[in-house]
Write an enzyme that holds these catalytic residues in place. Structure first.
Site, short mmCIF file in Angstrom:
data_model
loop_
_atom_site.label_atom_id
_atom_site.label_comp_id
_atom_site.label_asym_id
_atom_site.label_seq_id
_atom_site.Cartn_x
_atom_site.Cartn_y
_atom_site.Cartn_z
N SER A 125 24.77 28.61 19.01
CA SER A 125 25.89 27.72 18.73
C SER A 125 27.05 27.88 19.71
CB SER A 125 26.40 28.04 17.32
OG SER A 125 27.67 27.48 17.11
N GLU A 127 29.91 27.92 18.78
CA GLU A 127 30.88 28.80 18.11
C GLU A 127 30.91 30.18 18.80
OE1 GLU A 127 33.04 28.99 15.11
OE2 GLU A 127 33.14 26.91 15.76
N TYR A 149 30.54 34.07 11.34
CA TYR A 149 29.41 33.20 11.72
C TYR A 149 29.17 33.29 13.23
CZ TYR A 149 26.99 28.87 13.00
OH TYR A 149 26.12 27.95 13.54
P1 NAP Z 1 22.32 23.02 7.69
O1 NAP Z 1 22.27 21.56 7.44
O2 NAP Z 1 23.37 23.85 7.04
O3 NAP Z 1 20.88 23.62 7.31
C1 NAP Z 1 20.66 25.02 7.20
C2 NAP Z 1 19.24 25.27 6.75
O4 NAP Z 1 19.02 26.69 6.62
C3 NAP Z 1 18.92 24.67 5.37
O5 NAP Z 1 17.61 24.14 5.42
C4 NAP Z 1 18.95 25.90 4.46
O6 NAP Z 1 18.14 25.79 3.33
C5 NAP Z 1 18.38 26.95 5.39
N1 NAP Z 1 18.60 28.34 4.96
C6 NAP Z 1 19.79 28.94 4.79
N2 NAP Z 1 19.59 30.22 4.44
C7 NAP Z 1 18.25 30.43 4.38
C8 NAP Z 1 17.41 31.55 4.07
N3 NAP Z 1 17.92 32.74 3.73
N4 NAP Z 1 16.07 31.42 4.12
C9 NAP Z 1 15.55 30.22 4.43
N5 NAP Z 1 16.27 29.13 4.75
C10 NAP Z 1 17.60 29.23 4.70
O7 NAP Z 1 22.44 23.30 9.26
P2 NAP Z 1 22.16 22.33 10.52
O8 NAP Z 1 23.41 21.61 10.85
O9 NAP Z 1 20.91 21.61 10.32
O10 NAP Z 1 21.97 23.41 11.68
C11 NAP Z 1 20.70 23.98 11.96
C12 NAP Z 1 20.90 25.28 12.72
O11 NAP Z 1 21.60 25.03 13.93
C13 NAP Z 1 21.71 26.34 11.99
O12 NAP Z 1 21.18 27.61 12.35
C14 NAP Z 1 23.12 26.17 12.55
O13 NAP Z 1 23.83 27.40 12.44
C15 NAP Z 1 22.78 25.82 13.99
N6 NAP Z 1 23.77 25.01 14.71
C16 NAP Z 1 24.20 23.82 14.16
C17 NAP Z 1 25.09 23.03 14.87
C18 NAP Z 1 25.57 21.72 14.32
O14 NAP Z 1 26.57 21.19 14.85
N7 NAP Z 1 24.90 21.15 13.33
C19 NAP Z 1 25.54 23.45 16.14
C20 NAP Z 1 25.05 24.64 16.66
C21 NAP Z 1 24.16 25.41 15.95
P3 NAP Z 1 18.70 25.24 1.90
O15 NAP Z 1 18.47 23.77 1.92
O16 NAP Z 1 17.84 25.99 0.95
O17 NAP Z 1 20.16 25.62 1.82
O1 G4F Z 2 33.03 20.54 11.01
P1 G4F Z 2 33.42 21.95 11.08
O2 G4F Z 2 33.41 22.72 9.81
O3 G4F Z 2 32.49 22.59 12.18
P2 G4F Z 2 32.58 23.94 13.06
O4 G4F Z 2 33.42 24.96 12.42
O5 G4F Z 2 32.94 23.52 14.44
O6 G4F Z 2 31.07 24.46 13.00
C1 G4F Z 2 29.98 23.57 13.16
O7 G4F Z 2 29.65 23.47 14.53
C2 G4F Z 2 29.19 24.70 15.12
C3 G4F Z 2 28.91 24.42 16.60
O8 G4F Z 2 30.11 24.59 17.32
C4 G4F Z 2 27.95 25.15 14.38
F1 G4F Z 2 27.45 26.27 14.94
C5 G4F Z 2 28.27 25.39 12.91
O9 G4F Z 2 27.08 25.75 12.20
C6 G4F Z 2 28.81 24.09 12.33
O10 G4F Z 2 27.77 23.14 12.33
O11 G4F Z 2 34.90 22.09 11.69
C7 G4F Z 2 35.25 21.49 12.92
C8 G4F Z 2 36.75 21.60 13.14
C9 G4F Z 2 37.32 23.02 12.94
O12 G4F Z 2 38.20 23.31 13.98
C10 G4F Z 2 38.08 22.95 11.63
O13 G4F Z 2 39.19 23.83 11.53
O14 G4F Z 2 37.41 20.79 12.16
C11 G4F Z 2 38.53 21.50 11.65
N1 G4F Z 2 38.87 20.97 10.32
C12 G4F Z 2 40.05 20.38 10.00
N2 G4F Z 2 40.06 20.06 8.70
C13 G4F Z 2 38.10 21.03 9.22
C14 G4F Z 2 38.86 20.45 8.19
N3 G4F Z 2 36.84 21.51 9.03
C15 G4F Z 2 36.31 21.39 7.77
N4 G4F Z 2 35.05 21.82 7.57
N5 G4F Z 2 37.03 20.84 6.73
C16 G4F Z 2 38.31 20.35 6.88
O15 G4F Z 2 38.93 19.89 5.94
#
Ligand code: NAP
Ligand code: G4F
Length: 325
Positions: A125, A127, A149
């Protein structure tokens, strides 16, 4: 070559559902790992259940991972499962470390014991860049995570690199910047906004409470990003890649556009609320994905405005049919 098998951990998540669709379209046998719950509601993959296999396992349990990988015999493993919501990582830092950091080692250990020929993708990520040391961020930019995280993801990244270098496993780390869609969880800011706009437009709510409106993110479309995951595992050599659009926007800009899609002015409805501020913030993310473009031929296809519009329109449609408005 026969049908290839892919195992996806986290198949019920946003990315898992898009990746499963992509792999099915490439002719794969797709196996998804889910953890046991008392109710079986997997709404993001409901439309795929006839075409994929679901197996039970948990990243917290080493023996379940080793048995499962031995039974499934995958050619490729995509490790998407994680505790992925940043604010929760301050409330549950130990559990976040168990899932998001040590969970990666458990999957890699299972691969090491079963077959080192299995290719492995780790969902790293942006992050990890946290308090950014360079702009834009690229593969060589030093990490400075700002949340439990982010710290856990840095561990997951380096253990992936370490297993590649120690055991010659084809293990890659995709450093993905924020990617969104109508399937995004409602706790993340983009979906919270698109859902909030739809609620206000349909008279179901009259305000939207958010935290830091000045945070900047490089937001892309999840459907484009899962293609990059797959391309990384098809290359001749395992390596790590930044996946991003190269553009950054504030949360405020996302609000302005999203409310405008519904013909509303965000300033009338958005309320800043200290409850949604973070103990340590990531102020700015913007990625340089030129390596992915040069080596993998990957480029995003969906622009920011299109992403925002699609998300708002999807929430309007969903809520209209749900509320009968
Ligand atoms: P998400 O919608 O939160 O999905 C997370 C998945 O992980 C769900 O299927 C959840 O299952 C499963 N999980 C959590 N804990 C588990 C455990 N102990 N054993 C088995 N499964 C488990 O996340 P996403 O947005 O699809 O992201 C996918 C991956 O990419 C994550 O690793 C996230 O950190 C990473 N990532 C995401 C972004 C982004 O912007 N979306 C960016 C960078 C990296 P349940 O349905 O049972 O909760
Ligand atoms: O949507 P966010 O919660 O995503 P964040 O923290 O960037 O993390 C996501 O992206 C990561 C990749 O860079 C992934 F690895 C991670 O698993 C996840 O998918 O927040 C985005 C921004 C933050 O700066 C937060 O402070 O939005 C700001 N924000 C402002 N108001 C808020 C809110 N975020 C959330 N969730 N809720 C609010 O009300």
């Amino acid at each position: 070559m026969g049908k290839r098998t892919a195992l996806i951990t986290g198949i019920t998540g946003q990315d898992g559902s898009y990746l499963a669709e992509h792999l099915l379209a490439q002719g794969y046998r797709v196996v998804g790992m889910t953890r046991r719950t008392s109710t079986e509601v997997h709404e993001r993959i409901e439309h795929l259940v006839d075409r994929i296999e679901i197996v039970s396992g948990d990243l917290l349990d080493q023996s379940s991972m080793t048995t499962l990988i031995g039974d499934v015999e995958p050619d490729e493993v995509y490790n998407l499962a994680a505790q992925s919501f940043v604010p929760t990582s301050w409330n549950q830092p130990v559990l976040t470390g168990e899932f998001t950091a040590l969970g990666v080692t458990r999957v890699l250990e299972a691969i090491r014991h079963v077959s080192r020929k299995i290719r492995f993708y780790q969902a790293s990520s942006s992050e990890m860049f946290g308090k950014v040391q360079e702009t834009p961020q690229r593969e060589q930019t030093p990490f400075y995570p700002r949340s439990p995280y982010g710290v856990a993801k840095v561990y997951g990244h380096w253990i992936t690199v370490n297993y590649r270098e120690s055991y010659d496993i084809f293990a890659v780390s995709g450093i993905l910047f924020n990617h969104e869609s109508e399937r995004r969880g409602k706790e993340f800011v983009t979906r919270k906004i698109s859902d909030g706009v739809a609620r206000i437009k349909l008279g179901l709510s009259n305000e939207l409470r958010l935290g830091n409106l000045d945070a900047r993110r490089d937001w892309g479309f999840a459907g484009d990003y899962v293609r990059a995951m797959w391309l990384m595992l098809q290359h001749d050599e395992p390596d790590d890649y930044v996946i991003a659009t190269g553009r950054t926007h504030t949360v405020r800009e996302f609000c302005r556009l999203a409310f405008a899609v519904a013909g509303l002015d965000y300033e009338r409805y958005v309320v800043e609320d200290a409850r949604f501020m973070r103990p340590a913030e990531v102020d700015l993310l913007i990625g340089d994905a030129s390596k992915a473009k040069a080596v993998l031929g990957w480029e995003p296809q969906t622009g920011f405005e299109e992403l925002v519009r699609t998300m708002v329109e999807a929430d309007l449609k969903r809520l209209r049919s749900f509320a009968g408005v």
